[in-house]
Design a protein around this motif. Sequence first.
Motif, PDB file in Angstrom:
ATOM      1  N   CYS A  54       0.850  -1.191   0.000  1.00  0.00           N
ATOM      2  CA  CYS A  54       0.000   0.000   0.000  1.00  0.00           C
ATOM      3  C   CYS A  54       0.888   1.244   0.000  1.00  0.00           C
ATOM      4  O   CYS A  54       1.666   1.457   0.934  1.00  0.00           O
ATOM      5  CB  CYS A  54      -0.898  -0.023   1.239  1.00  0.00           C
ATOM      6  SG  CYS A  54      -1.836   1.475   1.489  1.00  0.00           S
ATOM      7  N   SER A  55       0.761   2.052  -1.039  1.00  0.00           N
ATOM      8  CA  SER A  55       1.620   3.234  -1.136  1.00  0.00           C
ATOM      9  C   SER A  55       1.319   4.251  -0.032  1.00  0.00           C
ATOM     10  O   SER A  55       2.228   4.918   0.463  1.00  0.00           O
ATOM     11  CB  SER A  55       1.473   3.884  -2.507  1.00  0.00           C
ATOM     12  OG  SER A  55       0.152   4.333  -2.715  1.00  0.00           O
ATOM     13  N   LYS A  56       0.061   4.369   0.358  1.00  0.00           N
ATOM     14  CA  LYS A  56      -0.291   5.297   1.439  1.00  0.00           C
ATOM     15  C   LYS A  56       0.353   4.857   2.749  1.00  0.00           C
ATOM     16  O   LYS A  56       0.926   5.666   3.474  1.00  0.00           O
ATOM     17  CB  LYS A  56      -1.806   5.364   1.617  1.00  0.00           C
ATOM     18  CG  LYS A  56      -2.557   5.846   0.396  1.00  0.00           C
ATOM     19  CD  LYS A  56      -4.037   5.844   0.624  1.00  0.00           C
ATOM     20  CE  LYS A  56      -4.594   4.531   1.021  1.00  0.00           C
ATOM     21  NZ  LYS A  56      -5.013   3.593   0.047  1.00  0.00           N
ATOM     22  N   CYS A  57       0.249   3.573   3.040  1.00  0.00           N
ATOM     23  CA  CYS A  57       0.820   3.037   4.285  1.00  0.00           C
ATOM     24  C   CYS A  57       2.339   3.137   4.275  1.00  0.00           C
ATOM     25  O   CYS A  57       2.951   3.552   5.255  1.00  0.00           O
ATOM     26  CB  CYS A  57       0.402   1.583   4.480  1.00  0.00           C
ATOM     27  SG  CYS A  57      -1.373   1.349   4.543  1.00  0.00           S
ATOM     28  N   MET A  58       2.929   2.737   3.157  1.00  0.00           N
ATOM     29  CA  MET A  58       4.386   2.785   3.040  1.00  0.00           C
ATOM     30  C   MET A  58       4.884   4.224   3.173  1.00  0.00           C
ATOM     31  O   MET A  58       5.866   4.485   3.859  1.00  0.00           O
ATOM     32  CB  MET A  58       4.840   2.198   1.708  1.00  0.00           C
ATOM     33  CG  MET A  58       6.326   2.287   1.459  1.00  0.00           C
ATOM     34  SD  MET A  58       7.310   1.230   2.521  1.00  0.00           S
ATOM     35  CE  MET A  58       7.132  -0.313   1.684  1.00  0.00           C
ATOM     36  N   GLN A  68      10.569  11.391  11.371  1.00  0.00           N
ATOM     37  CA  GLN A  68       9.985  11.516  12.710  1.00  0.00           C
ATOM     38  C   GLN A  68       9.113  12.761  12.835  1.00  0.00           C
ATOM     39  O   GLN A  68       9.192  13.505  13.812  1.00  0.00           O
ATOM     40  CB  GLN A  68      11.082  11.486  13.775  1.00  0.00           C
ATOM     41  CG  GLN A  68      11.846  10.202  13.758  1.00  0.00           C
ATOM     42  CD  GLN A  68      13.035  10.198  14.677  1.00  0.00           C
ATOM     43  OE1 GLN A  68      13.412  11.222  15.221  1.00  0.00           O
ATOM     44  NE2 GLN A  68      13.640   9.041  14.849  1.00  0.00           N
ATOM     45  N   ASP A  69       8.293  12.969  11.829  1.00  0.00           N
ATOM     46  CA  ASP A  69       7.370  14.099  11.801  1.00  0.00           C
ATOM     47  C   ASP A  69       5.999  13.581  11.386  1.00  0.00           C
ATOM     48  O   ASP A  69       5.792  13.174  10.240  1.00  0.00           O
ATOM     49  CB  ASP A  69       7.871  15.152  10.819  1.00  0.00           C
ATOM     50  CG  ASP A  69       7.018  16.406  10.802  1.00  0.00           C
ATOM     51  OD1 ASP A  69       5.951  16.428  11.447  1.00  0.00           O
ATOM     52  OD2 ASP A  69       7.427  17.377  10.145  1.00  0.00           O
ATOM     53  N   PHE A  70       5.066  13.583  12.323  1.00  0.00           N
ATOM     54  CA  PHE A  70       3.749  13.007  12.086  1.00  0.00           C
ATOM     55  C   PHE A  70       2.999  13.738  10.980  1.00  0.00           C
ATOM     56  O   PHE A  70       2.390  13.105  10.115  1.00  0.00           O
ATOM     57  CB  PHE A  70       2.936  13.030  13.386  1.00  0.00           C
ATOM     58  CG  PHE A  70       1.575  12.435  13.249  1.00  0.00           C
ATOM     59  CD1 PHE A  70       1.403  11.059  13.162  1.00  0.00           C
ATOM     60  CD2 PHE A  70       0.456  13.250  13.203  1.00  0.00           C
ATOM     61  CE1 PHE A  70       0.145  10.513  13.035  1.00  0.00           C
ATOM     62  CE2 PHE A  70      -0.806  12.704  13.082  1.00  0.00           C
ATOM     63  CZ  PHE A  70      -0.964  11.333  12.993  1.00  0.00           C
ATOM     64  N   PHE A  71       3.013  15.053  10.985  1.00  0.00           N
ATOM     65  CA  PHE A  71       2.258  15.815   9.995  1.00  0.00           C
ATOM     66  C   PHE A  71       2.880  15.706   8.601  1.00  0.00           C
ATOM     67  O   PHE A  71       2.151  15.699   7.604  1.00  0.00           O
ATOM     68  CB  PHE A  71       2.115  17.265  10.443  1.00  0.00           C
ATOM     69  CG  PHE A  71       1.310  17.381  11.706  1.00  0.00           C
ATOM     70  CD1 PHE A  71      -0.045  17.131  11.703  1.00  0.00           C
ATOM     71  CD2 PHE A  71       1.925  17.691  12.903  1.00  0.00           C
ATOM     72  CE1 PHE A  71      -0.798  17.202  12.856  1.00  0.00           C
ATOM     73  CE2 PHE A  71       1.187  17.768  14.071  1.00  0.00           C
ATOM     74  CZ  PHE A  71      -0.181  17.517  14.049  1.00  0.00           C
ATOM     75  N   LEU A  72       4.167  15.604   8.528  1.00  0.00           N
ATOM     76  CA  LEU A  72       4.821  15.348   7.245  1.00  0.00           C
ATOM     77  C   LEU A  72       4.424  13.966   6.731  1.00  0.00           C
ATOM     78  O   LEU A  72       4.151  13.788   5.543  1.00  0.00           O
ATOM     79  CB  LEU A  72       6.347  15.451   7.388  1.00  0.00           C
ATOM     80  CG  LEU A  72       7.166  15.198   6.133  1.00  0.00           C
ATOM     81  CD1 LEU A  72       6.876  16.258   5.079  1.00  0.00           C
ATOM     82  CD2 LEU A  72       8.650  15.172   6.472  1.00  0.00           C
ATOM     83  N   ALA A  73       4.367  12.990   7.626  1.00  0.00           N
ATOM     84  CA  ALA A  73       3.962  11.635   7.242  1.00  0.00           C
ATOM     85  C   ALA A  73       2.528  11.618   6.728  1.00  0.00           C
ATOM     86  O   ALA A  73       2.220  10.928   5.751  1.00  0.00           O
ATOM     87  CB  ALA A  73       4.123  10.681   8.425  1.00  0.00           C
ATOM     88  N   LEU A  74       1.633  12.370   7.360  1.00  0.00           N
ATOM     89  CA  LEU A  74       0.259  12.470   6.875  1.00  0.00           C
ATOM     90  C   LEU A  74       0.209  13.089   5.478  1.00  0.00           C
ATOM     91  O   LEU A  74      -0.541  12.630   4.614  1.00  0.00           O
ATOM     92  CB  LEU A  74      -0.580  13.307   7.838  1.00  0.00           C
ATOM     93  CG  LEU A  74      -0.968  12.678   9.155  1.00  0.00           C
ATOM     94  CD1 LEU A  74      -1.727  13.679  10.017  1.00  0.00           C
ATOM     95  CD2 LEU A  74      -1.798  11.436   8.943  1.00  0.00           C
ATOM     96  N   SER A  75       1.005  14.119   5.268  1.00  0.00           N
ATOM     97  CA  SER A  75       1.038  14.782   3.962  1.00  0.00           C
ATOM     98  C   SER A  75       1.559  13.840   2.885  1.00  0.00           C
ATOM     99  O   SER A  75       1.005  13.779   1.782  1.00  0.00           O
ATOM    100  CB  SER A  75       1.918  16.029   4.023  1.00  0.00           C
ATOM    101  OG  SER A  75       1.439  16.923   4.977  1.00  0.00           O
ATOM    102  N   VAL A  76       2.607  13.113   3.200  1.00  0.00           N
ATOM    103  CA  VAL A  76       3.176  12.167   2.240  1.00  0.00           C
ATOM    104  C   VAL A  76       2.163  11.087   1.914  1.00  0.00           C
ATOM    105  O   VAL A  76       2.001  10.697   0.747  1.00  0.00           O
ATOM    106  CB  VAL A  76       4.494  11.559   2.784  1.00  0.00           C
ATOM    107  CG1 VAL A  76       4.949  10.394   1.943  1.00  0.00           C
ATOM    108  CG2 VAL A  76       5.566  12.630   2.834  1.00  0.00           C
ATOM    109  N   SER A  77       1.459  10.606   2.906  1.00  0.00           N
ATOM    110  CA  SER A  77       0.449   9.586   2.688  1.00  0.00           C
ATOM    111  C   SER A  77      -0.659  10.081   1.759  1.00  0.00           C
ATOM    112  O   SER A  77      -1.091   9.373   0.850  1.00  0.00           O
ATOM    113  CB  SER A  77      -0.134   9.147   4.034  1.00  0.00           C
ATOM    114  OG  SER A  77      -1.111   8.174   3.863  1.00  0.00           O
TER     115      SER A  77
END
Length: 94
Positions: A54-58, A68-77
């Motif tokens: 899953c590209s979103k999960c990965m 180690q940035d939650f909001f960056l991870a959400l944006s990337v997803s």
Amino acid sequence: MIYEIITLALLAVWLTGWFTPLNFFREVITEWWIKTTIKMGFPAMASFAVVLSCSKCMGFWLTLFWKQDFFLALSVSAVAFVITFGIEQIEKYR
């Protein structure tokens, strides 16, 4: 910042689908993980294998562990989702 998001999202999409030499290893690891968790009596953990396909999960987990940035991870997803959706639509009408 936007280049970092797009780059990480493209990396996630690339790892989960575009780079076909990884498909064999991804399938082997996924099959092993599912069989092992079921044998050990933890069938709920078998669903963690979805991260490999899953590209979103990965994108989310890769960014969260790497940057180690939650909001960056959400944006990337979210961007990985849009990229994958676009690719699916292009392939659908091709």
